[in-house]
Design an enzyme around this catalytic site. Sequence first.
Site, mmCIF file in Angstrom:
data_model
loop_
_atom_site.group_PDB
_atom_site.id
_atom_site.type_symbol
_atom_site.label_atom_id
_atom_site.label_comp_id
_atom_site.label_asym_id
_atom_site.label_seq_id
_atom_site.Cartn_x
_atom_site.Cartn_y
_atom_site.Cartn_z
ATOM 1 N N HIS A 21 -8.859 3.958 -0.609
ATOM 2 C CA HIS A 21 -9.103 3.961 0.836
ATOM 3 C C HIS A 21 -10.388 4.730 1.157
ATOM 4 O O HIS A 21 -11.217 4.262 1.931
ATOM 5 C CB HIS A 21 -7.944 4.647 1.579
ATOM 6 C CG HIS A 21 -6.650 3.892 1.575
ATOM 7 N ND1 HIS A 21 -5.449 4.475 1.243
ATOM 8 C CD2 HIS A 21 -6.360 2.601 1.870
ATOM 9 C CE1 HIS A 21 -4.481 3.579 1.343
ATOM 10 N NE2 HIS A 21 -5.014 2.435 1.715
ATOM 11 N N LYS A 45 8.115 -0.188 8.758
ATOM 12 C CA LYS A 45 8.195 0.652 7.560
ATOM 13 C C LYS A 45 8.976 1.898 7.942
ATOM 14 O O LYS A 45 8.420 2.879 8.442
ATOM 15 C CB LYS A 45 6.796 0.985 7.054
ATOM 16 C CG LYS A 45 6.113 -0.236 6.472
ATOM 17 C CD LYS A 45 4.894 0.126 5.638
ATOM 18 C CE LYS A 45 4.286 -1.140 5.052
ATOM 19 N NZ LYS A 45 2.995 -0.923 4.402
ATOM 20 N N ARG A 95 -8.348 -5.605 -3.231
ATOM 21 C CA ARG A 95 -8.258 -5.078 -4.604
ATOM 22 C C ARG A 95 -8.128 -6.191 -5.624
ATOM 23 O O ARG A 95 -8.850 -6.250 -6.606
ATOM 24 C CB ARG A 95 -7.053 -4.133 -4.739
ATOM 25 C CG ARG A 95 -7.241 -2.796 -4.066
ATOM 26 C CD ARG A 95 -5.950 -2.069 -3.958
ATOM 27 N NE ARG A 95 -4.976 -2.906 -3.286
ATOM 28 C CZ ARG A 95 -3.695 -2.638 -3.160
ATOM 29 N NH1 ARG A 95 -3.215 -1.548 -3.691
ATOM 30 N NH2 ARG A 95 -2.886 -3.453 -2.518
ATOM 31 N N SER A 132 -1.053 2.829 -2.330
ATOM 32 C CA SER A 132 -0.206 3.927 -1.831
ATOM 33 C C SER A 132 1.187 3.837 -2.426
ATOM 34 O O SER A 132 1.788 4.858 -2.791
ATOM 35 C CB SER A 132 -0.108 3.863 -0.303
ATOM 36 O OG SER A 132 -1.367 4.025 0.288
#
Length: 167
Positions: A21, A45, A95, A132
Amino acid sequence: MKPRVTRAIYPGSFDPPTNGHLDVIERAAGAFGEVIVAVVVNPQKRNPMFTLDERENMLRACVAHLPHVRVAHFRGLLADYVRAQDADVIVKGLRVVSDFETEMSTALMNRSLSNVDTLFLMSDARYSFVSSSLVKEVFFLGGDVAPFVPGPVLSVMSTKRTALKQA
Ligand code: PNS
């Protein structure tokens, strides 16, 4: 024509912020006039490891060296937030190829809702495997996350580890 200063929004959960990040933020800071790192308040979440305040404070510590970067949070639709902030672009990191599948439809939806494009920065190869969720898994299983998170995040995580041990 004078180029306008571009305001970019980099949204995410940042639970926790990783070196990947921070790399995207630093590169975005070099490309855009202003970058807003926007932490989503995401009721879907339900069990974040870090509170919203913790995530914002960690990010603020991580970007303290970047004068045109600020940290904020938003609820609801990113497209609404983008419009409210009068932002020019959304920035995302990519990514791996599997990221692209979801990011493409998300970018198209956000463009349809807000008429704002999403610009993607390829993740630096050093961080292409760092997420994460993997960082949290390694952490909770007792592994060393120091190579994957910025210093301010590591110190908050170390404090959490101490608290967990004492509980
Ligand atoms: O770090 P994450 O969890 O991959 O970030 C996802 C995020 C925050 C960018 C995404 O969940 C989001 O934009 N949430 C806001 C709600 C929204 O706008 N949903 C519709 C997307 S088309």
